[in-house]
Write an enzyme that holds these catalytic residues in place. Structure first.
Site, PDB file in Angstrom:
ATOM      1  CB  VAL A  48      74.155  -8.026 -56.687  1.00  0.00           C
ATOM      2  CG1 VAL A  48      74.881  -9.182 -56.043  1.00  0.00           C
ATOM      3  CG2 VAL A  48      74.411  -7.949 -58.170  1.00  0.00           C
ATOM      4  CD  GLU A  49      71.911  -4.474 -61.234  1.00  0.00           C
ATOM      5  OE1 GLU A  49      70.909  -4.192 -61.907  1.00  0.00           O
ATOM      6  OE2 GLU A  49      73.076  -4.376 -61.675  1.00  0.00           O
ATOM      7  CG  MET A  50      66.119  -3.953 -58.828  1.00  0.00           C
ATOM      8  SD  MET A  50      65.205  -3.225 -60.174  1.00  0.00           S
ATOM      9  CE  MET A  50      63.819  -2.572 -59.272  1.00  0.00           C
ATOM     10  CB  VAL A 104      67.721  -6.315 -52.562  1.00  0.00           C
ATOM     11  CG1 VAL A 104      66.600  -5.633 -53.331  1.00  0.00           C
ATOM     12  CG2 VAL A 104      68.339  -7.433 -53.370  1.00  0.00           C
TER      13      VAL A 104
END
Ligand code: HEC
Ligand code: HEC
Length: 351
Positions: A144-146, A102
């Site tokens: 740092v992902e969702m 994201v």
């Protein structure tokens, strides 16, 4: 000339793990078998291990598939699991060295393939998650992902769009993030595939591999190269942590981050080599002291040169003295580990 007997002999020479290729049910971990005929497992693979509190059912898998492709699970509505684990790349993020989550946040590691991930005893390159459910939760919440907004996700899952699928999967309408991750993990447990030319060869089709690929296979499973000692078993991994001398200083400390044991500094999980031709660049961080590792030739050359000196480097990684032809044979063998049916199977695609 290689024949079945010498190959089986070499497998057993390298330890029982390699024999998992030929025999069913050789996993040591306690496993709860899934419902008899679901999902369909190729005959030469072990039964998919399923945790006792998350039975594998078609309804849960179907819900999990929708959630795996659901971008609204992320805070910005822009990223789903499938953004970084793409079916046409064997559920890896090739050709990206590291992935963007994201807000375009950049991660630090290379996204692994999820094919046959159900068989792994631990997850992430450093093994920090013990179950697929925990792993999914970590990705879901990771900034740092969702970077999930769990209240917004709960509202989505309670909405008309998901109510029927949720009821079918869990027999009631209680929405929890844990259950959402159980459904995603269930979908991941069906990403089982083993129809590469190598599998066909193991199953008895002696014409499935070319002469060069057979030479490469014999070298791969030999005491000379030692590849098979770490990349053995049905998925060509021993599921252990090793250092292969990619750097003389590890900024990403790998397994050490989990155990805080200095002997684990720079150790990473041996990855499965299934579909390896599709998932460049290679290694936990996609690179080495010598730069990006984008081709299998570069990877074999790394091993051939014995790696960079590092205190925890495994002794099996040492100068090999392979000729150019032998390097090419190993590469040819690894390219025969591709099962292209995985790239288009409809039941794994976005619903
Ligand atoms: C922004 C990109 C990104 C997103 C989104 C993402 N992943 Fe990943 N995934 C990665 C990276 C990078 C790793 C390796 C990270 C590490 O080892 O620390 C990874 C590792 C994994 C692993 C471990 C595989 C193994 O063999 O150890 C699994 C399983 C997985 N992801 C599933 C998921 C699921 C399920 C979702 C959605 C809930 C998801 N991922 C979302 C990038 C991503
Ligand atoms: C001592 C155990 C060990 C030996 C021996 C070994 N490997 Fe590996 N292999 C690993 C580990 C661990 C990694 C991941 C290392 C990292 O990312 O830091 C890896 C990574 C790889 C990768 C990249 C996989 C990916 O998904 O990025 C390939 C390809 C590979 N090895 C092939 C080979 C070949 C070919 C040989 C023999 C010449 C070999 N390996 C010998 C443990 C080993």
């Amino acid at each position: 000339m290689p024949n079945g007997r010498t190959i089986a002999g070499r497998f057993s020479l390298l330890g029982a793990v390699a024999l998992c290729v030929l025999a069913v049910g050789c996993r040591q971990d306690p496993v709860v078998p899934s419902e008899p005929a679901f999902p369909i497992i190729p005959a030469h693979l072990a039964t998919v291990p399923v945790p006792s509190d998350n039975a594998l059912t078609p309804a849960k898998v179907e819900l999990g598939r929708r959630l795996f492709y659901e971008k609204r699970l992320s805070s910005e509505g822009t990223v789903s699991c499938a953004s970084c684990h793409r079916q046409d790349k064997a559920f890896s993020d090739a050709p990206n060295q590291v992935s963007r989550g994201v807000n375009n946040a950049l991660g630090q590691r290379n996204a692994p393939s999820l094919i046959n991930v159900a068989y792994r005893p631990h997850f992430f390159w450093d093994g920090r998650a013990a179950t697929l459910e925990d792993q999914a939760m970590a990705a879901f919440l990771s900034s740092v992902e969702m970077d999930a907004d769990t209240l917004a996700v709960a509202a989505l899952l309670r909405s008309e769009q998901y109510r029927g699928a949720w009821q079918a999967a869990f027999a009631d309408t209680t929405v929890t993030m844990r259950r959402a991750m159980m459904a995603i993990a269930s979908f991941e447990r069906t990403l089982v595939s083993a129809d590469s030319r190598y599998d066909r060869y193991v199953l008895g089709d002696r014409t499935a591999l070319s002469e060069q690929e057979r030479r490469g296979m014999n070298l791969f499973f030999s005491a000379r190269s030692m590849c098979g000692a770490c990349h053995g078993g049905q998925d060509l991994t021993n599921d252990q942590f090793q250092n292969i001398g990619l750097f003389n200083h590890y900024f990403d400390r790998g397994r050490f981050n989990v155990t805080r044991n200095p002997r684990d500094e720079g150790l990473f999980k041996t990855p499965s080599l299934r579909n390896i031709a599709l998932t460049s660049p290679y290694m936990a961080t996609g690179d080495s002291d010598k730069g990006l590792l984008t081709t299998l030739e570069q990877v074999v050359q790394h091993y051939n040169e014995g790696g960079t000196p590092f205190a925890n480097k495994d002794k099996r990684v040492r100068k090999l003295g392979l000729s150019d032809a032998e390097v090419a044979d190993l590469v040819a063998f690894m390219k025969a580990l591709t099962d292209s049916s995985t790239l288009t199977r409809a039941e794994w695609s976005a619903p």
